[in-house]
Design a protein around this motif. Structure first.
Motif, PDB file in Angstrom:
ATOM      1  N   THR A  38     -26.998  -0.611  41.049  1.00 16.63           N
ATOM      2  CA  THR A  38     -27.192  -1.461  42.218  1.00 16.63           C
ATOM      3  C   THR A  38     -26.611  -2.857  41.924  1.00 16.63           C
ATOM      4  N   ILE A  39     -25.968  -3.422  42.933  1.00 21.70           N
ATOM      5  CA  ILE A  39     -25.419  -4.778  42.796  1.00 21.70           C
ATOM      6  C   ILE A  39     -25.871  -5.580  44.021  1.00 21.70           C
ATOM      7  N   ASP A  40     -26.713  -6.550  43.786  1.00 21.46           N
ATOM      8  CA  ASP A  40     -27.163  -7.419  44.872  1.00 21.46           C
ATOM      9  C   ASP A  40     -26.638  -8.829  44.631  1.00 21.46           C
ATOM     10  N   GLY A  41     -26.623  -9.619  45.700  1.00 19.45           N
ATOM     11  CA  GLY A  41     -26.169 -11.002  45.556  1.00 19.45           C
ATOM     12  C   GLY A  41     -25.823 -11.596  46.907  1.00 19.45           C
ATOM     13  N   PRO A  42     -25.614 -12.913  46.939  1.00 18.78           N
ATOM     14  CA  PRO A  42     -25.324 -13.569  48.221  1.00 18.78           C
ATOM     15  C   PRO A  42     -23.916 -13.264  48.752  1.00 18.78           C
ATOM     16  N   ALA A  43     -23.690 -13.570  50.024  1.00 17.79           N
ATOM     17  CA  ALA A  43     -22.375 -13.404  50.638  1.00 17.79           C
ATOM     18  C   ALA A  43     -21.363 -14.248  49.868  1.00 17.79           C
ATOM     19  N   GLY A  44     -20.228 -13.667  49.593  1.00 18.53           N
ATOM     20  CA  GLY A  44     -19.152 -14.428  48.943  1.00 18.53           C
ATOM     21  C   GLY A  44     -19.292 -14.532  47.438  1.00 18.53           C
ATOM     22  N   SER A  45     -20.201 -13.736  46.841  1.00 22.86           N
ATOM     23  CA  SER A  45     -20.365 -13.812  45.388  1.00 22.86           C
ATOM     24  C   SER A  45     -19.366 -12.918  44.660  1.00 22.86           C
ATOM     25  N   GLY A  46     -18.672 -12.072  45.431  1.00 21.85           N
ATOM     26  CA  GLY A  46     -17.714 -11.148  44.810  1.00 21.85           C
ATOM     27  C   GLY A  46     -18.355  -9.814  44.468  1.00 21.85           C
ATOM     28  N   LYS A  47     -19.554  -9.563  45.021  1.00 22.05           N
ATOM     29  CA  LYS A  47     -20.245  -8.318  44.667  1.00 22.05           C
ATOM     30  C   LYS A  47     -19.552  -7.076  45.248  1.00 22.05           C
TER      31      LYS A  47
END
Ligand code: DC
Length: 226
Positions: free
Chosen positions: A8-17
Motif C-alpha cells: 500500500t502507498i498512501d500520501g498527499p496529492a502531488g507527492s509522487g505516489k
C-alpha cells in the motif's frame, strides 16, 4: 489473518505516489491500482447526473450503481490505463477541473467510502497488487505486509509543479499555486489516514528513481512478499 501479497502507498496529492506505485508494480509484475480514480469516476457520475455532491444518500446510491473499472490502455494517447465508468471511457474526463473541485465533497461521505473501500479491498485481497490512495494501509488493507506513506512538503511540491509548468511554457503565479496545493491538502485532510505501521518516506530530497530504489529494498526485505 491472511497476509495478501499487497503493497500500500498512501500520501498527499502531488507527492509522487502514483508514479512510485506504477513503477513498483512494473518492477514486481504486480497490478497497479490507484484508488483515487474510483472517487474521481464517481464524482463525474455525480456531476453528469446533476446530483448534489453533498447529498450523502444520492451519492451513495450512485456509488452502489456505478460500475468503475480499470483496463490496459485502449488508446495510444499518453494514458497509462483506461478507466471505464458504466461501460464508457472516462480516462481523461475524470481529470477535468469540475471533478477536481468536487471530488473531496463526494468522497467525504462515510457510506460512499464504505462501498468503494469494499471494492478496493476485494481487488487488494486477490494479491500481487500495489494499491495507492489516502487510507489504504490503515483501513482498506490493514493486513498488507508492506505499507508506505510518501510525504513531500508543500514547498517542494510547489517547486516541482513550477518546473513542470515552466517546461510546458506556462505562466505561473507562485502564490496562487501554493494556495491551491494548501487548499487541496486541507480538503483531503479528513480522508488522509496514514497507517501507524507504515514506513514514512519524505521524498523532498529524492528523485523518483531514488524513492523507487528505497521501496524495492523494503520489498526485498519483506518475507511476505517473496
Ligand atoms: O489521488 P487523487 O488526487 O487522484 O484523488 C482524488 C480524490 O479522491 C482526492 O480528493 C482524495 C480522494 N481519495 C480518497 O478520499 N481516498 C482514497 N483512497 C483515494 C483518493
Amino acid at each position: 489473518m491472511t497476509i495478501p501479497r499487497v503493497i500500500t502507498i498512501d500520501g498527499p496529492a502531488g507527492s509522487g505516489k502514483s508514479t512510485l506505485g506504477a513503477n513498483v508494480a512494473m518492477h514486481l509484475g504486480f497490478l497497479y491500482f490507484d484508488t483515487g480514480i474510483m472517487y474521481r469516476a464517481l464524482t463525474l457520475a455525480v456531476i453528469e447526473g446533476n446530483c448534489d455532491p453533498s447529498d450523502a444518500e444520492a451519492v451513495t446510491t450512485l456509488a452502489a450503481q456505478s460500475v468503475i473499472s480499470v483496463q490496459a490502455p485502449t488508446q495510444n494517447d499518453g494514458r497509462q490505463y483506461t478507466i471505464m465508468l458504466n461501460g464508457r471511457d472516462v480516462t481523461w474526463d475524470i481529470r477535468q477541473q469540475s471533478v477536481e473541485k468536487t471530488v473531496s465533497i463526494a468522497a467525504a461521505h462515510p457510506s460512499v467510502r464504505q462501498i468503494l473501500r469494499a471494492r478496493q479491498r476485494a481487488i487488494g485481497m486477490q494479491g500481487n497488487v500495489v494499491m495507492v490512495g489516502r487510507d489504504i494501509g490503515s483501513i482498506v488493507l490493514p493486513e498488507a505486509p508492506l505499507k508506505i506513506f510518501l510525504d513531500v512538503t508543500i514547498a517542494e511540491r510547489v517547486r516541482r509543479r513550477i518546473n513542470e509548468l515552466t517546461a510546458r511554457g506556462e505562466q505561473i503565479d507562485v502564490t496562487q499555486l501554493t494556495e491551491s496545493i494548501r487548499i487541496r491538502d486541507e480538503r483531503d485532510r479528513h480522508v488522509m489516514q496514514p497507517a501507524v505501521d507504515a514506513i514514512y518516506i519524505n521524498g523532498d530530497n529524492d528523485t523518483p528513481e531514488q524513492t523507487l530504489a528505497s521501496v524495492l529494498q523494503f520489498v526485498a526485505d519483506c518475507p511476505a512478499l517473496r
